[in-house]
Design a protein around this motif. Structure first.
Motif, PDB file in Angstrom:
ATOM      1  N   LEU A 153      -2.514 -12.142   3.088  1.00  0.00           N
ATOM      2  CA  LEU A 153      -2.052 -11.707   1.777  1.00  0.00           C
ATOM      3  C   LEU A 153      -0.547 -11.424   1.782  1.00  0.00           C
ATOM      4  CD1 LEU A 153      -2.763 -10.964  -1.102  1.00  0.00           C
ATOM      5  CD2 LEU A 153      -3.437  -8.692  -0.303  1.00  0.00           C
ATOM      6  N   MET A 154      -0.085 -10.750   2.827  1.00  0.00           N
ATOM      7  CA  MET A 154       1.352 -10.427   2.878  1.00  0.00           C
ATOM      8  C   MET A 154       2.199 -11.691   2.907  1.00  0.00           C
ATOM      9  SD  MET A 154       1.649  -6.963   5.197  1.00  0.00           S
ATOM     10  CE  MET A 154       0.510  -7.336   6.510  1.00  0.00           C
ATOM     11  N   LEU A 155       1.739 -12.712   3.644  1.00  0.00           N
ATOM     12  CA  LEU A 155       2.516 -13.965   3.714  1.00  0.00           C
ATOM     13  C   LEU A 155       2.478 -14.694   2.377  1.00  0.00           C
ATOM     14  CD1 LEU A 155       1.565 -15.257   7.285  1.00  0.00           C
ATOM     15  CD2 LEU A 155       3.543 -13.900   6.588  1.00  0.00           C
ATOM     16  N   LEU A 156       1.315 -14.685   1.735  1.00  0.00           N
ATOM     17  CA  LEU A 156       1.208 -15.338   0.420  1.00  0.00           C
ATOM     18  C   LEU A 156       2.070 -14.608  -0.613  1.00  0.00           C
ATOM     19  CD1 LEU A 156      -2.579 -16.036   0.724  1.00  0.00           C
ATOM     20  CD2 LEU A 156      -0.844 -17.804   0.310  1.00  0.00           C
ATOM     21  N   LEU A 157       2.165 -13.296  -0.473  1.00  0.00           N
ATOM     22  CA  LEU A 157       3.036 -12.543  -1.378  1.00  0.00           C
ATOM     23  C   LEU A 157       4.491 -12.951  -1.165  1.00  0.00           C
ATOM     24  CD1 LEU A 157       1.334  -9.009  -1.162  1.00  0.00           C
ATOM     25  CD2 LEU A 157       1.298 -10.579  -3.118  1.00  0.00           C
ATOM     26  N   VAL A 158       4.872 -13.124   0.097  1.00  0.00           N
ATOM     27  CA  VAL A 158       6.238 -13.578   0.391  1.00  0.00           C
ATOM     28  C   VAL A 158       6.482 -14.926  -0.283  1.00  0.00           C
ATOM     29  CG1 VAL A 158       7.750 -14.433   2.239  1.00  0.00           C
ATOM     30  CG2 VAL A 158       6.517 -12.283   2.544  1.00  0.00           C
ATOM     31  N   CYS A 191      -6.505   1.429   4.661  1.00  0.00           N
ATOM     32  CA  CYS A 191      -5.058   1.594   4.453  1.00  0.00           C
ATOM     33  C   CYS A 191      -4.683   1.213   3.024  1.00  0.00           C
ATOM     34  CB  CYS A 191      -4.259   0.743   5.447  1.00  0.00           C
ATOM     35  SG  CYS A 191      -4.386  -1.035   5.185  1.00  0.00           S
ATOM     36  N   GLY A 192      -3.489   1.641   2.660  1.00  0.00           N
ATOM     37  CA  GLY A 192      -2.913   1.204   1.400  1.00  0.00           C
ATOM     38  C   GLY A 192      -1.979   0.038   1.668  1.00  0.00           C
ATOM     39  N   MET A 193      -1.536  -0.601   0.619  1.00  0.00           N
ATOM     40  CA  MET A 193      -0.470  -1.591   0.770  1.00  0.00           C
ATOM     41  C   MET A 193       0.365  -1.607  -0.509  1.00  0.00           C
ATOM     42  SD  MET A 193      -0.530  -5.357   2.354  1.00  0.00           S
ATOM     43  CE  MET A 193      -0.717  -6.413   0.964  1.00  0.00           C
ATOM     44  N   ALA A 194       1.619  -1.145  -0.361  1.00  0.00           N
ATOM     45  CA  ALA A 194       2.546  -1.151  -1.489  1.00  0.00           C
ATOM     46  C   ALA A 194       2.997  -2.586  -1.726  1.00  0.00           C
ATOM     47  CB  ALA A 194       3.738  -0.262  -1.161  1.00  0.00           C
ATOM     48  N   ILE A 195       3.045  -2.980  -2.987  1.00  0.00           N
ATOM     49  CA  ILE A 195       3.439  -4.361  -3.331  1.00  0.00           C
ATOM     50  C   ILE A 195       4.451  -4.340  -4.473  1.00  0.00           C
ATOM     51  CG2 ILE A 195       2.619  -6.604  -4.194  1.00  0.00           C
ATOM     52  CD1 ILE A 195      -0.123  -5.960  -3.013  1.00  0.00           C
ATOM     53  N   GLY A 196       5.503  -5.119  -4.320  1.00  0.00           N
ATOM     54  CA  GLY A 196       6.494  -5.226  -5.389  1.00  0.00           C
ATOM     55  C   GLY A 196       7.631  -6.126  -4.930  1.00  0.00           C
ATOM     56  N   TYR A 197       8.762  -5.951  -5.575  1.00  0.00           N
ATOM     57  CA  TYR A 197       9.938  -6.753  -5.219  1.00  0.00           C
ATOM     58  C   TYR A 197      10.907  -5.897  -4.420  1.00  0.00           C
ATOM     59  CZ  TYR A 197       8.072 -10.005  -8.623  1.00  0.00           C
ATOM     60  OH  TYR A 197       7.246 -10.876  -9.277  1.00  0.00           O
ATOM     61  N   ARG A 198      11.373  -6.420  -3.299  1.00  0.00           N
ATOM     62  CA  ARG A 198      12.257  -5.625  -2.443  1.00  0.00           C
ATOM     63  C   ARG A 198      13.631  -5.418  -3.069  1.00  0.00           C
ATOM     64  NH1 ARG A 198      13.302  -8.917   3.107  1.00  0.00           N
ATOM     65  NH2 ARG A 198      11.248  -9.725   2.698  1.00  0.00           N
ATOM     66  N   ASP A 199      14.214  -4.259  -2.786  1.00  0.00           N
ATOM     67  CA  ASP A 199      15.633  -4.070  -3.066  1.00  0.00           C
ATOM     68  C   ASP A 199      16.356  -4.594  -1.825  1.00  0.00           C
ATOM     69  OD1 ASP A 199      18.219  -3.293  -3.278  1.00  0.00           O
ATOM     70  OD2 ASP A 199      17.792  -1.287  -4.049  1.00  0.00           O
TER      71      ASP A 199
END
Ligand code: FMN
Length: 226
Positions: A153-158, A191-199
């Motif tokens: 999921l993290m890679l697909l989000l990237v 666990c949680g996972m925060a998702i959004g756009y990086r600063d």
């Protein structure tokens, strides 16, 4: 974007832009992440994905417990083994130092470091946070399946231009999370996972997080080149 680029550019983001995430983008990444492998194809990962009011509500439930410190916590599991040995201990310490250095919070500023730690419970102001759970009777193999799903999921989000931070920190408020999110009684919160756009300019998103050389982790045997 290829797999190598996604793996290399993903990093745990702890400062997000104030920019909403579209449900459709999330759903597309999550539909693809379903193709993660799992032993016996159990697919033991479950998650509640929150934004807006429901996320604010959970944050305020947890915020209300923070002043009690450890007395107000009900950990779901031990995040790290007791008496963490080398080289893991040093790696963990180095990460903390690098992160607090980037924020210019020296070791003596215990309150400052604690305040930064509690930023976890605001999901670092990410617009979305997902909360991962699984049946209580699932063991280490299924927990590793959850990890595979999270990394997919993290890679697909990237790939979708998004960023994330997996967050075990939430697990110390497992009781509040299970109650507020109405997770099934026989499930444990992981666990949680925060998702959004990086600063991209935030120093906390820029400090180096080194990796051990592969020879510290792996052994190659039987190759003609050796
Ligand atoms: C399962 C898991 C839980 C994590 N929990 C937290 C957390 O609670 N808070 C946090 O700031 N980072 C957390 N992290 C991020 C790690 O610190 C990070 O992955 C590691 O230092 C490597 O850095 P990178 O993700 O930036 O490459 C977690 C990572 C994983 C895989």
């Amino acid at each position: 974007m290829n797999v190598t680029e996604a793996v290399r550019t993903r990093r745990s983001i702890r400062h997000f832009l104030d920019k909403p995430v579209e449900l459709e983008v999330l759903r597309t990444a999550m539909e693809t992440a379903q193709y993660s492998p799992s032993g016996g194809n159990l697919q033991p990962w479950h998650a509640v994905v929150l934004t807006g009011e429901p996320l604010d509500e959970l944050k305020s439930v947890v915020a209300a417990k923070l002043p009690q410190g450890p007395d107000g916590q009900s950990p779901e599991y031990e995040i790290y083994p007791k008496g963490l040995q080398e080289p893991y201990r040093t790696r963990r310490f180095a990460l903390g130092e690098a992160m607090y250095d980037s924020l210019e919070i020296p070791r003596e500023n215990k309150m400052g470091r604690m305040m930064q730690m509690t930023r976890n419970f605001q999901a670092f102001d990410a617009p979305v946070c997902l909360f991962v759970h699984t049946p209580k009777n699932m063991g280490p193999p299924q927990w590793s399946d959850m990890g595979m799903w999270l990394q997919s999921l993290m890679l697909l989000l990237v790939e979708a231009g998004l960023d994330s931070c997996p967050q075990e920190a939430w697990s110390v408020y497992g009781k509040e999370i299970r109650e507020t999110l109405k997770l099934p009684e026989d499930h444990i919160f992981f666990c949680g996972m925060a998702i959004g756009y990086r600063d991209p300019d935030a120093p906390v998103n820029r400090f180096p997080v080194p990796r051990a050389p592969i020879d510290e982790a792996l052994q190659f045997r039987g190759f003609a080149e050796l």
